[in-house]
Motif scaffolding. Structure first.
Motif, PDB file in Angstrom:
ATOM      1  N   SER A 139       0.871  -1.175   0.000  1.00  0.00           N
ATOM      2  CA  SER A 139       0.000   0.000   0.000  1.00  0.00           C
ATOM      3  C   SER A 139       0.903   1.219   0.000  1.00  0.00           C
ATOM      4  O   SER A 139       2.123   1.094  -0.140  1.00  0.00           O
ATOM      5  CB  SER A 139      -0.907   0.005   1.238  1.00  0.00           C
ATOM      6  N   GLU A 141       1.706   2.862   2.458  1.00  0.00           N
ATOM      7  CA  GLU A 141       2.445   2.963   3.715  1.00  0.00           C
ATOM      8  C   GLU A 141       2.926   1.620   4.257  1.00  0.00           C
ATOM      9  O   GLU A 141       3.486   1.570   5.349  1.00  0.00           O
ATOM     10  CB  GLU A 141       1.576   3.652   4.782  1.00  0.00           C
ATOM     11  N   THR A 142       2.707   0.530   3.547  1.00  0.00           N
ATOM     12  CA  THR A 142       3.151  -0.780   4.021  1.00  0.00           C
ATOM     13  C   THR A 142       3.995  -1.477   2.963  1.00  0.00           C
ATOM     14  O   THR A 142       3.764  -1.317   1.754  1.00  0.00           O
ATOM     15  CB  THR A 142       1.965  -1.685   4.404  1.00  0.00           C
ATOM     16  N   LEU A 144       6.262  -5.251   2.110  1.00  0.00           N
ATOM     17  CA  LEU A 144       6.707  -6.598   2.434  1.00  0.00           C
ATOM     18  C   LEU A 144       8.179  -6.726   2.094  1.00  0.00           C
ATOM     19  O   LEU A 144       8.593  -6.426   0.971  1.00  0.00           O
ATOM     20  CB  LEU A 144       5.918  -7.641   1.644  1.00  0.00           C
ATOM     21  N   ARG A 175       8.471 -10.146   6.230  1.00  0.00           N
ATOM     22  CA  ARG A 175       7.966  -9.235   7.262  1.00  0.00           C
ATOM     23  C   ARG A 175       7.299  -8.039   6.613  1.00  0.00           C
ATOM     24  O   ARG A 175       7.794  -7.501   5.605  1.00  0.00           O
ATOM     25  CB  ARG A 175       9.117  -8.770   8.160  1.00  0.00           C
ATOM     26  N   ILE A 176       6.193  -7.640   7.191  1.00  0.00           N
ATOM     27  CA  ILE A 176       5.491  -6.459   6.695  1.00  0.00           C
ATOM     28  C   ILE A 176       5.814  -5.285   7.612  1.00  0.00           C
ATOM     29  O   ILE A 176       5.634  -5.359   8.828  1.00  0.00           O
ATOM     30  CB  ILE A 176       3.971  -6.695   6.652  1.00  0.00           C
ATOM     31  N   TYR A 177       6.304  -4.222   7.008  1.00  0.00           N
ATOM     32  CA  TYR A 177       6.638  -3.014   7.758  1.00  0.00           C
ATOM     33  C   TYR A 177       5.604  -1.932   7.458  1.00  0.00           C
ATOM     34  O   TYR A 177       5.151  -1.775   6.312  1.00  0.00           O
ATOM     35  CB  TYR A 177       8.016  -2.497   7.360  1.00  0.00           C
ATOM     36  N   ALA A 178       5.243  -1.194   8.486  1.00  0.00           N
ATOM     37  CA  ALA A 178       4.294  -0.095   8.346  1.00  0.00           C
ATOM     38  C   ALA A 178       5.014   1.230   8.515  1.00  0.00           C
ATOM     39  O   ALA A 178       6.138   1.286   9.019  1.00  0.00           O
ATOM     40  CB  ALA A 178       3.167  -0.237   9.361  1.00  0.00           C
ATOM     41  N   SER A 179       4.363   2.301   8.116  1.00  0.00           N
ATOM     42  CA  SER A 179       4.923   3.649   8.189  1.00  0.00           C
ATOM     43  C   SER A 179       5.459   3.930   9.592  1.00  0.00           C
ATOM     44  O   SER A 179       4.869   3.495  10.587  1.00  0.00           O
ATOM     45  CB  SER A 179       3.824   4.657   7.834  1.00  0.00           C
ATOM     46  N   PRO A 182       8.825   2.001   5.821  1.00  0.00           N
ATOM     47  CA  PRO A 182       8.901   1.804   4.374  1.00  0.00           C
ATOM     48  C   PRO A 182       9.353   3.027   3.594  1.00  0.00           C
ATOM     49  O   PRO A 182      10.149   2.923   2.658  1.00  0.00           O
ATOM     50  CB  PRO A 182       7.461   1.420   3.999  1.00  0.00           C
TER      51      PRO A 182
END
Length: 375
Positions: A139, A141-142, A144, A175-179, A182
């Protein structure tokens, strides 16, 4: 770190080098070629490297193909060329890497349902000098990050740094990183990214001119109009060493970015601005030293130790030794090395450290915490 392939493990040097690029003094007006035509889309006032080459041909020529320039790739075999991994099972990952529809794709079969699961990887971060990590923006802001990184020089996969330990929320592919993480990752591997996506236009892949100099549209228009007194860009050549180091540290890490309560505090070879900012060469010498004292940001890091020793001797020349800086005020107040006043500076005072100390890999980086080794 998890070991793979009989204990051979690598780690990816996380944020790629993004040094400050100095503008050549002055600009001259030239007619604009079709290839340098300014095009601005969702990137706002950023124009890419091509228009810069009109007036700054030498800098652009040396920068093209450099590690800075190549720190982001389209994750296709065409985009990666010789850096592309072979198709097949990725050891210890639980998935395979395949090429589907021209894109590199992770493929696994769910242990629960047996159904095939896939994840396309649009981009790869890293120049390939050490390793490359594959990513997929999910997205605006996210992001992978694949749990295994590829190391072209060794033709092997290993755990992506930071993913040695599994956390709640990790998915099978990584791993999924969020704002805000990223955007920092993309920001350090590209020149600029649009606000509505984490996938820059290909012309902005890699650390380009504008990553350090700022958006170039207004500058180029002013030069074409011969408004030379209105450059619309910062004159980096006039910046103080502290300010230049802070610019490099945006990606290579400043002292304020490193948690001294973690093992990161010991990474003075990986986080060079952080280390340099703590060195006595800066704290006790009215800050004459910046990243640019030793490195040309337009091209790859030199491996010539003599070149770096010359910078040391600019301040630490033995009086009367005939060194060009011997009469300089700094040279007069700095001490010459009592062990060897003319050579060997790097090996003693910037003693190289293993990049991956728990592996058999012998890659090293100079320790930028310039110091005298304590016996």
């Amino acid at each position: 770190m998890v070991r793979a392939n009989r204990g051979r493990s690598l780690a990816l040097l996380l944020l790629v080098v993004t040094g400050a690029l100095l503008l050549a003094a002055g600009c001259s007006h030239q007619s604009q070629s079709p290839s340098a035509k300014i095009t601005v889309s969702e990137a706002g006032d950023f124009v890419g490297n091509a228009p810069c080459a009109e007036c700054h041909a030498a800098e652009c020529k040396s920068h093209k193909g450099s590690r800075h320039d190549q720190t982001m790739h389209t994750a296709t075999r065409e985009g990666l060329g010789a850096l592309a991994p072979a198709s097949g099972v990725v050891p210890l990952a639980g998935y395979a890497m395949e090429e589907r529809g021209g894109a590199l794709t992770l493929v696994r079969h769910s242990l629960d349902s047996g159904k095939e699961e896939t994840q396309t990887l649009p981009m790869a971060l890293g120049s390939g000098k050490v390793g490359m990590t594959f990513i997929a923006p999910l997205s605006a802001e996210t992001l992978l990050e694949a749990k295994m990184s590829y190391f072209p020089s060794y033709h092997l996969w290993d755990t992506t740094p930071g993913q040695e330990v599994k956390f709640t929320g990790d998915v099978p592919f990584g791993r999924i990183y969020a704002s805000p993480t990223p955007r920092r990752c993309i920001g350090c591997h590209s020149t600029t990214a649009p606000k509505l996506t984490l996938q820059p236009e290909p012309r902005f892949f890699g650390v380009g001119c504008e990553a350090c100099h700022g958006a170039g549209k207004a500058h180029i228009e002013a030069m074409h109009a011969k408004r030379f007194s209105e450059p619309h860009l910062e004159n980096l050549a006039a910046w103080s060493p502290t300010r230049l180091n802070a610019l490099c540290g945006k990606c290579h890490r400043n002292a304020s970015d490193v948690d001294v309560h973690t093992l990161d505090a010991l990474q003075t070879h990986r986080f060079q601005p952080y280390a340099l900012q703590r060195s006595a060469c800066r704290t006790k010498s009215s800050e004459p030293l910046s990243c640019l004292s030793c490195h040309d940001p337009h091209t790859d890091v030199s491996t010539d130790r003599k070149k770096y020793e010359q910078e040391c001797l600019n301040c630490h020349a033995k009086p009367g030794a005939g060194h060009p800086a011997a009469a300089d005020a700094m040279a007069r107040q700095s001490k010459a090395c009592p062990v060897n006043p003319s050579t060997g500076c790097i090996g003693c005072h910037m003693r190289p450290k293993l990049l991956f100390p728990k592996t058999t890999i012998t890659a090293t980086l100079a320790d930028h915490l310039i110091s005298i080794e304590k016996k």
